[in-house]
Design a protein around this motif. Structure first.
Motif, PDB file in Angstrom:
ATOM      1  N   GLY A  93       0.792  -1.236   0.000  1.00 24.17           N
ATOM      2  CA  GLY A  93       0.000   0.000   0.000  1.00 24.17           C
ATOM      3  C   GLY A  93       0.813   1.269   0.000  1.00 24.17           C
ATOM      4  O   GLY A  93       0.267   2.374   0.115  1.00 24.17           O
ATOM      5  N   GLN A  94       2.131   1.148  -0.144  1.00 18.90           N
ATOM      6  CA  GLN A  94       2.968   2.349  -0.033  1.00 18.90           C
ATOM      7  C   GLN A  94       2.794   3.319  -1.195  1.00 18.90           C
ATOM      8  O   GLN A  94       3.220   4.467  -1.102  1.00 18.90           O
ATOM      9  N   GLU A  95       2.134   2.836  -2.271  1.00 14.25           N
ATOM     10  CA  GLU A  95       1.849   3.748  -3.378  1.00 14.25           C
ATOM     11  C   GLU A  95       0.854   4.827  -2.952  1.00 14.25           C
ATOM     12  O   GLU A  95       0.697   5.836  -3.629  1.00 14.25           O
ATOM     13  N   MET A  96       0.199   4.623  -1.828  1.00 16.88           N
ATOM     14  CA  MET A  96      -0.757   5.629  -1.343  1.00 16.88           C
ATOM     15  C   MET A  96      -0.074   6.712  -0.511  1.00 16.88           C
ATOM     16  O   MET A  96      -0.708   7.675  -0.094  1.00 16.88           O
ATOM     17  N   LEU A  97       1.228   6.558  -0.262  1.00 13.11           N
ATOM     18  CA  LEU A  97       1.959   7.539   0.549  1.00 13.11           C
ATOM     19  C   LEU A  97       2.390   8.735  -0.293  1.00 13.11           C
ATOM     20  O   LEU A  97       2.814   8.577  -1.439  1.00 13.11           O
ATOM     21  N   VAL A  98       2.264   9.918   0.293  1.00 11.02           N
ATOM     22  CA  VAL A  98       2.797  11.129  -0.348  1.00 11.02           C
ATOM     23  C   VAL A  98       3.666  11.856   0.679  1.00 11.02           C
ATOM     24  O   VAL A  98       3.401  11.758   1.875  1.00 11.02           O
ATOM     25  N   PRO A  99       4.697  12.582   0.226  1.00 11.63           N
ATOM     26  CA  PRO A  99       5.492  13.350   1.185  1.00 11.63           C
ATOM     27  C   PRO A  99       4.679  14.522   1.743  1.00 11.63           C
ATOM     28  O   PRO A  99       3.697  14.951   1.102  1.00 11.63           O
ATOM     29  N   PRO A 100       5.030  15.036   2.913  1.00 12.21           N
ATOM     30  CA  PRO A 100       4.243  16.100   3.557  1.00 12.21           C
ATOM     31  C   PRO A 100       3.979  17.295   2.658  1.00 12.21           C
ATOM     32  O   PRO A 100       2.901  17.888   2.717  1.00 12.21           O
ATOM     33  N   GLU A 101       4.922  17.630   1.766  1.00  8.70           N
ATOM     34  CA  GLU A 101       4.716  18.824   0.927  1.00  8.70           C
ATOM     35  C   GLU A 101       3.609  18.623  -0.114  1.00  8.70           C
ATOM     36  O   GLU A 101       3.105  19.590  -0.678  1.00  8.70           O
ATOM     37  N   GLU A 102       3.241  17.362  -0.381  1.00  4.53           N
ATOM     38  CA  GLU A 102       2.146  17.107  -1.326  1.00  4.53           C
ATOM     39  C   GLU A 102       0.819  16.834  -0.624  1.00  4.53           C
ATOM     40  O   GLU A 102      -0.174  16.477  -1.246  1.00  4.53           O
ATOM     41  N   TYR A 103       0.835  16.995   0.676  1.00  2.00           N
ATOM     42  CA  TYR A 103      -0.364  16.692   1.480  1.00  2.00           C
ATOM     43  C   TYR A 103      -1.326  17.863   1.410  1.00  2.00           C
ATOM     44  O   TYR A 103      -0.902  19.017   1.372  1.00  2.00           O
ATOM     45  N   PRO A 104      -2.645  17.606   1.373  1.00  2.00           N
ATOM     46  CA  PRO A 104      -3.599  18.733   1.327  1.00  2.00           C
ATOM     47  C   PRO A 104      -3.395  19.676   2.522  1.00  2.00           C
ATOM     48  O   PRO A 104      -3.254  19.227   3.652  1.00  2.00           O
ATOM     49  N   ALA A 105      -3.363  20.985   2.210  1.00  4.18           N
ATOM     50  CA  ALA A 105      -3.055  21.973   3.259  1.00  4.18           C
ATOM     51  C   ALA A 105      -4.165  22.039   4.307  1.00  4.18           C
ATOM     52  O   ALA A 105      -3.899  22.195   5.496  1.00  4.18           O
ATOM     53  N   ALA A 106      -5.412  21.897   3.845  1.00  8.75           N
ATOM     54  CA  ALA A 106      -6.544  21.986   4.777  1.00  8.75           C
ATOM     55  C   ALA A 106      -7.557  20.899   4.431  1.00  8.75           C
ATOM     56  O   ALA A 106      -8.592  21.168   3.813  1.00  8.75           O
ATOM     57  N   PRO A 107      -7.285  19.657   4.805  1.00  7.56           N
ATOM     58  CA  PRO A 107      -8.177  18.565   4.421  1.00  7.56           C
ATOM     59  C   PRO A 107      -9.556  18.722   5.061  1.00  7.56           C
ATOM     60  O   PRO A 107      -9.669  19.248   6.166  1.00  7.56           O
ATOM     61  N   ASP A 108     -10.578  18.247   4.355  1.00  9.02           N
ATOM     62  CA  ASP A 108     -11.920  18.208   4.945  1.00  9.02           C
ATOM     63  C   ASP A 108     -11.928  17.230   6.113  1.00  9.02           C
ATOM     64  O   ASP A 108     -12.492  17.492   7.155  1.00  9.02           O
ATOM     65  N   LEU A 109     -11.295  16.089   5.863  1.00  3.68           N
ATOM     66  CA  LEU A 109     -11.267  15.047   6.897  1.00  3.68           C
ATOM     67  C   LEU A 109      -9.867  14.455   6.987  1.00  3.68           C
ATOM     68  O   LEU A 109      -9.316  13.984   5.993  1.00  3.68           O
ATOM     69  N   MET A 110      -9.328  14.490   8.187  1.00  4.99           N
ATOM     70  CA  MET A 110      -8.007  13.900   8.410  1.00  4.99           C
ATOM     71  C   MET A 110      -8.180  12.829   9.501  1.00  4.99           C
ATOM     72  O   MET A 110      -8.934  13.029  10.458  1.00  4.99           O
ATOM     73  N   ILE A 111      -7.508  11.700   9.329  1.00  9.50           N
ATOM     74  CA  ILE A 111      -7.524  10.654  10.368  1.00  9.50           C
ATOM     75  C   ILE A 111      -6.080  10.414  10.781  1.00  9.50           C
ATOM     76  O   ILE A 111      -5.206  10.190   9.935  1.00  9.50           O
ATOM     77  N   VAL A 112      -5.837  10.485  12.082  1.00 11.82           N
ATOM     78  CA  VAL A 112      -4.477  10.446  12.620  1.00 11.82           C
ATOM     79  C   VAL A 112      -4.312   9.187  13.470  1.00 11.82           C
ATOM     80  O   VAL A 112      -5.117   8.936  14.367  1.00 11.82           O
ATOM     81  N   PHE A 113      -3.285   8.392  13.173  1.00  9.66           N
ATOM     82  CA  PHE A 113      -3.108   7.095  13.822  1.00  9.66           C
ATOM     83  C   PHE A 113      -1.900   7.055  14.770  1.00  9.66           C
ATOM     84  O   PHE A 113      -0.804   7.520  14.412  1.00  9.66           O
ATOM     85  N   ASP A 114      -2.118   6.488  15.950  1.00  9.22           N
ATOM     86  CA  ASP A 114      -1.039   6.139  16.886  1.00  9.22           C
ATOM     87  C   ASP A 114      -0.273   7.360  17.415  1.00  9.22           C
ATOM     88  O   ASP A 114       0.875   7.220  17.828  1.00  9.22           O
ATOM     89  N   CYS A 115      -0.891   8.523  17.390  1.00  9.77           N
ATOM     90  CA  CYS A 115      -0.236   9.747  17.884  1.00  9.77           C
ATOM     91  C   CYS A 115      -0.765  10.078  19.271  1.00  9.77           C
ATOM     92  O   CYS A 115      -1.951  10.388  19.428  1.00  9.77           O
TER      93      CYS A 115
END
Ligand code: AMP
Ligand code: MN
Ligand code: MN
Length: 346
Positions: A93-115
């Motif tokens: 599933g690593q093809e779904m990974l993007v570096p932080p600079e390509e991440y949406p600046a203000a996502p409608d929905l974000m899910i955060v794991f293990d933090c």
């Protein structure tokens, strides 16, 4: 004839526990998560910096299900140098990974794991702060809940247990890719099913995962039984200077040690498990200098001493028996402060 185990009166009550049975997160919270996900076209996933098997595995497992539901999915973690640890390179599933600079600046929905804290989201903290909704999926007792919706179970052995529930509740099927990701989380956070967090529910989840046909032998080999040759040399240096001070055993690995063998920081994860073997010690510490020159401090306790409390006092966190923090001082200064805090809690 041997009686059927199901007919025995001394059958453990929790035999055959269902995913999520006994989980303290109310159905209303799960339902709200499902609604938020249902309404979103794009879901942005994140896990903690310097991801371990639980962080990355939980995130990727949920990413697979969301993708199969037709959602646009981005997944990332907020490290300044964005790289998946070699150890976790086998995760699908690593093809779904993007570096932080390509991440949406203000996502409608974000899910955060293990933090356990907002800080653990790292560079993606800015994105989380601008997101409309943030769902926190975690199992750290110290997590106070920094999401707009918190799915936190401090009794879960791994975030992967909550990720599995989310997969089921979303109607996802446990296939081998998803199971591999979840298993990586479960097996790392329970120390290969050795820690006290290893409940019947953990083994029952493992059984469901293994039933998909995943190769536990190959996963174990990837996670624990291989390293570049340089690891042996770096380990030898670390063990050469390992120190026993009363009930504390500790050592360190510097950037210079690693550079001599071109060894990436992420290869150092297992050293704490060797150092903590010392029978004389109650607490083990390994200071690992990362590529920025900061010291990532890994701590372990054998039971009575709460290293999470020590690490929390020093700006980090974690679990009673396994915790950590980041130090920006020298090895000597770091250890002086650690000893002081350790004396305070023990
Ligand atoms: P590690 O020694 O890196 O395996 O970390 C053990 C546990 O300590 C992790 O599961 C985290 O919960 C916690 N931890 C490690 N580093 C930090 C940090 N810098 N800040 C907060 N918690 C941390
Ligand atoms: Mn983790
Ligand atoms: Mn975890």
């Amino acid at each position: 004839m041997t009686p059927d185990v199901r007919d025995r009166t001394d059958r453990p009550a929790n035999l055959g526990r269902l995913p999520g049975e006994g989980c303290p997160i109310p159905d209303s919270s799960w339902d709200r998560a499902l609604r938020l996900i249902g309404q979103a076209d794009e879901v942005a996933l994140a896990c903690h910096v310097n991801p371990d098997g639980d962080a990355l595995g939980s995130m990727l497992a949920v990413a697979f299900v969301l993708r199969s539901m037709g959602k646009r999915v981005v997944a990332s973690f907020g490290d300044r140098i964005f790289a998946v640890p070699r150890l976790l390179g086998f995760l699908p599933g690593q093809e779904m990974l993007v570096p932080p600079e390509e991440y949406p600046a203000a996502p409608d929905l974000m899910i955060v794991f293990d933090c356990s804290t907002f800080e653990r989201v790292g560079l993606l903290g800015a994105n989380a702060a601008s997101a409309r909704e943030v769902i926190v999926v975690d199992h750290h007792p110290s997590n106070t809940g920094f999401g707009t919706l918190d799915l936190i179970d401090a009794d879960a052995a791994a975030t992967a247990m909550l990720a599995e529930q989310l997969v089921y509740r979303l109607g996802g099927r446990l296939d081998r890719d998803i199971a591999t990701c979840l298993y990586a989380g479960l097996v790392t956070d329970t120390g290969s099913f050795r820690y006290s967090s290893t409940t019947p529910a953990v083994h029952q989840m493992a059984a469901r995962l293994v039933a998909t046909g995943l190769r536990t032998d190959e996963i174990a080999r990837e996670l624990w039984d291989r390293s570049p040759f340089g690891y042996l040399k770096v380990l030898a240096n670390a063990l050469e200077r390992v120190t026993l001070e009363g009930r504390l055993v500790w050592t360190y690995v510097s950037r210079v040690d690693r550079a001599a063998y071109g060894l990436p920081y992420s290869e150092l994860e297992g050293i704490i498990d060797i150092v903590r073997r010392a029978d004389e010690a109650e607490v083990a510490v390994v200071l690992k200098e990362d590529d920025h020159g900061d010291w990532q401090v890994s701590t372990r306790s054998k039971g009575t001493i709460d290293v999470a409390a020590v690490c929390a006092a020093l700006g980090g966190g974690g679990h009673h028996n396994a915790a950590g923090y980041t130090s920006y001082e020298t090895v000597e200064e770091t250890m002086a402060k650690f000893r002081r805090e350790l004396r305070r809690v023990s």
